[in-house]
Design an enzyme around this catalytic site. Structure first.
Site, PDB file in Angstrom:
ATOM      1  N   ARG A 169       1.086  -1.187  -0.294  1.00 60.25           N
ATOM      2  CA  ARG A 169      -0.195  -0.407   0.359  1.00 60.25           C
ATOM      3  C   ARG A 169       1.141   1.388  -0.145  1.00 60.25           C
ATOM      4  O   ARG A 169       2.406   0.994   0.981  1.00 60.25           O
ATOM      5  CB  ARG A 169      -0.740  -0.281   1.366  1.00 60.25           C
ATOM      6  CG  ARG A 169      -1.880   1.372   1.483  1.00 60.25           C
ATOM      7  CD  ARG A 169      -3.016   0.369   0.835  1.00 60.25           C
ATOM      8  NE  ARG A 169      -4.430   1.927   0.804  1.00 60.25           N
ATOM      9  CZ  ARG A 169      -5.119   2.072  -0.134  1.00 60.25           C
ATOM     10  NH1 ARG A 169      -4.539   1.981  -0.961  1.00 60.25           N
ATOM     11  NH2 ARG A 169      -6.297   2.644   0.575  1.00 60.25           N
ATOM     12  N   THR A 195     -10.043   0.144  -9.213  1.00 62.71           N
ATOM     13  CA  THR A 195      -8.659  -0.857  -8.924  1.00 62.71           C
ATOM     14  C   THR A 195      -8.870  -2.251  -9.622  1.00 62.71           C
ATOM     15  O   THR A 195      -9.493  -2.151 -10.306  1.00 62.71           O
ATOM     16  CB  THR A 195      -9.636  -1.738  -7.611  1.00 62.71           C
ATOM     17  OG1 THR A 195      -9.345   0.063  -7.004  1.00 62.71           O
ATOM     18  CG2 THR A 195      -8.302  -2.720  -6.517  1.00 62.71           C
ATOM     19  N   GLY A 232     -14.123  -0.348  -4.632  1.00 65.92           N
ATOM     20  CA  GLY A 232     -13.894   0.548  -3.325  1.00 65.92           C
ATOM     21  C   GLY A 232     -14.492  -0.128  -2.905  1.00 65.92           C
ATOM     22  O   GLY A 232     -14.168  -1.079  -2.242  1.00 65.92           O
TER      23      GLY A 232
END
Ligand code: GLY
Length: 566
Positions: free
Chosen positions: A101, A375, A468
């Site tokens: 991340r 994503t 999300g």
């Protein structure tokens, strides 16, 4: 590796000739026990991973090659300028997680989204150079390979370099997406140059070549992580940050570290769930929801009946309230993970769950920040049964929209996943709670939920999704479809999905997939029902319990996706 290279050339030639091939090939593919499988959002990237498997690489190697190829062929979410998570389950049943991340730059602070008058400045929070977090993908892939890969590192970069430098044919979907994207960012010349023809939109069948990206990938091929976090690529990135008023500096790149973490484990009806720990909220939320739902006979309610959807919505509501209350980067903030994933906590959450009527979400001082649905997720299983689930992202589609001039990759806007304004919460979705405020080097909270399912020591499925906060609920429903409704992986992935995230207090159903009677029954129970677009792209692999065959299920919601077995 010669076999793989030949395959790649042939594939690329076909890709240049036949742009429609993607549509024809995107589907389900099955290979026998002693074979491998890759399923991703772009069939060329699946083939890159498949070729690595065919040349003797393992699932981690194939996952890295697939991820790098997606950075070329799926630029809205595939990346080297973003970050994500990888779950690995080894053939002996042990598992680990790689966290790559993004982090906040050292100069970040909780009040950095306020203007001179102390007003929240959404544009800066989500679409500016200050929205760029320190990228993690290259460090994550490097770490995963150092720890668990077996192939030669340069071979993992080769397919992506070929695709960037020699180009690939645009599908209709990608051509349309790029046209819309470039139109929004005329102020970033490197972005316009990379994704258009002198400012004019590219069309389906045009070849997209990205030579600057190829150069960056070559530097990573030669220098591993140092080819990105030091030297020419790092200098180009920092120069763009300085030009645009970003916070990210050379010291942030040099200090960035991917981390190996212990996965979140849960159990549900005898199945073992292996999920991502913080800074993802995904593993915790999925396990919390399954723990709540274990108290009900979902199969008896029937799939996607009003009663079933009601119980899902109530479990979702409660898990998302916990998420907002507790979850953040555990390197910086104490999070009671054990309590949140315990059966006692689930029993407590079930106490006020009425099986016939909806609860009401009470905001108090808690609500949730905006999170983009963009994503991408991909799944890999190799011939030995090593399984890898990867979800990674630039945050919004195409991230910040900033292509680093001369380096050819898009930068994330992941700082937008930090809470907006300390202490300020409102009905528009701003959140002011402490745990997920921006602090130097903190990782922003995520919903990405790469997940592996096992039973009695055997691999059952690999799954995950973009979307999300809907990611968490998409993964939940794929798992329930497999476990409670005994669906095969193809049906489990294709089935219609629902979403509730506590606030706003709405139950979203995929449009045109639920009949009016179901909607009316849910409304009668007190749910505020809303029709939503497509929910998720859960590119998954299932293992046939009788034969061990690997069944790759590319989510039919995207025709460019592809399942490829070796
Ligand atoms: N930015 C989306 C996520 O991390 O969940």
């Amino acid at each position: 590796m010669r076999h793989a290279t030949t395959n790649r050339r042939l594939t690329r030639r076909l890709a240049l000739l036949l742009p429609l091939l993607a549509t024809i090939c995107a589907a389900t593919e099955s290979v026998p026990l002693a074979s491998g499988m890759v399923v991703s959002d772009h069939w060329l990237a699946s083939e890159a991973g498949r070729d690595v498997l065919a040349a003797g690489g393992n699932a981690v190697d194939a996952a890295i090659a697939t991820g790098l190829a997606l950075a070329v062929t799926h630029p809205s979410a595939g990346n080297i300028g973003g970050g994500g998570f990888m779950i690995i389950r080894f053939p002996n049943g042990t598992a680990t997680a790689i966290d790559f991340r993004e982090t906040a730059p050292m100069a970040a602070h909780a009040d950095m989204w306020l203007d001179d008058d102390g007003e929240y400045w959404r544009q800066v929070h989500h679409y500016s150079h200050k929205a760029v977090g320190v990228p993690g993908t290259v460090a994550g892939f490097d770490k995963a390979h150092q720890l668990y890969g077996v192939a030669q590192w340069p071979t993992l970069l080769a397919p992506a370099i070929d695709l960037a430098e020699e180009g690939f044919s645009l599908s209709e979907r990608l051509a349309n997406s790029l046209a819309g994207f470039v139109g929004r960012f005329p102020h970033y010349p490197a972005t316009v140059a990379q994704f258009s023809r002198d400012g004019l939109p590219l069309a389906m069948g045009d070849t997209l070549r990205q030579p600057d990206l190829g150069g960056s990938l070559r530097r990573i091929q030669a220098g591993r992580r140092d080819g990105f976090y030091r030297g020419p690529t790092a200098l180009l990135l920092v120069a763009e940050m300085t030009r645009g008023g970003g916070l990210l500096q050379m010291v942030d790149l040099e200090r960035y570290e991917a981390r190996e973490r212990t996965p979140i484990r849960g159990s549900y009806h005898g199945y073992e769930i292996i999920g991502m720990p913080p800074p993802s909220s995904g593993g915790v939320a999925v396990v919390t929801m399954l723990n709540i739902l274990a108290g009900y006979d979902l199969a008896a309610m029937g799939h996607n009946t009003p009663g079933y959807i009601h119980h899902l919505a109530e479990a979702m509501r409660r898990a998302f309230r916990d998420r907002a209350r507790w979850l953040a980067d555990t390197d910086v903030v104490d999070v009671p993970l054990h309590m949140l994933t315990s059966q006692e906590h689930a029993a407590h959450l079930r106490q006020d769950l009425d099986s016939r009527s909806a609860s009401v979400s009470a905001p108090g001082d808690l609500t949730l920040p905006y999170e983009s649905p963009e994503t991408t997720h991909y799944s890999v299983v190799d011939s030995d049964g090593m399984a890898v689930a990867v979800t990674y992202t630039l945050e919004a589609a195409y991230g910040s929209g900033i292509v680093v001039p001369g380096a050819g990759f898009l930068l994330n806007n992941q700082m937008g996943d930090f809470n907006a304004v300390r202490g300020h919460t409102d009905e528009f979705g701003l959140i002011g709670t402490e745990p997920n405020l921006a602090r130097p080097s903190q990782r922003m909270l995520s919903s990405m939920s790469p997940t592996i399912l096992a039973k009695d020591g055997h691999l059952v499925a690999v799954t995950g999704s973009p979307g999300g906060r809907t990611i968490i609920n998409t993964v939940l429903q794929v798992l329930l479809n497999l476990i409670d409704f005994d669906m095969g992986i193809e049906a489990a992935v294709a089935a219609a999905r629902v979403h509730h995230q506590w606030l706003p207090d709405r139950l979203r159903l995929e449009a045109e997939r639920f009949d009016s009677g179901t909607v009316a029954a849910l409304q009668d129970m007190g749910h505020m029902v809303q029709a939503a677009g497509r929910q998720g792209l859960a590119h998954s692999i299932g293992i046939d319990p009788d034969t061990g065959a690997r069944v790759g299920a590319a989510d039919p919601r995207n025709a460019d996706a592809g399942a490829r077995g070796d």
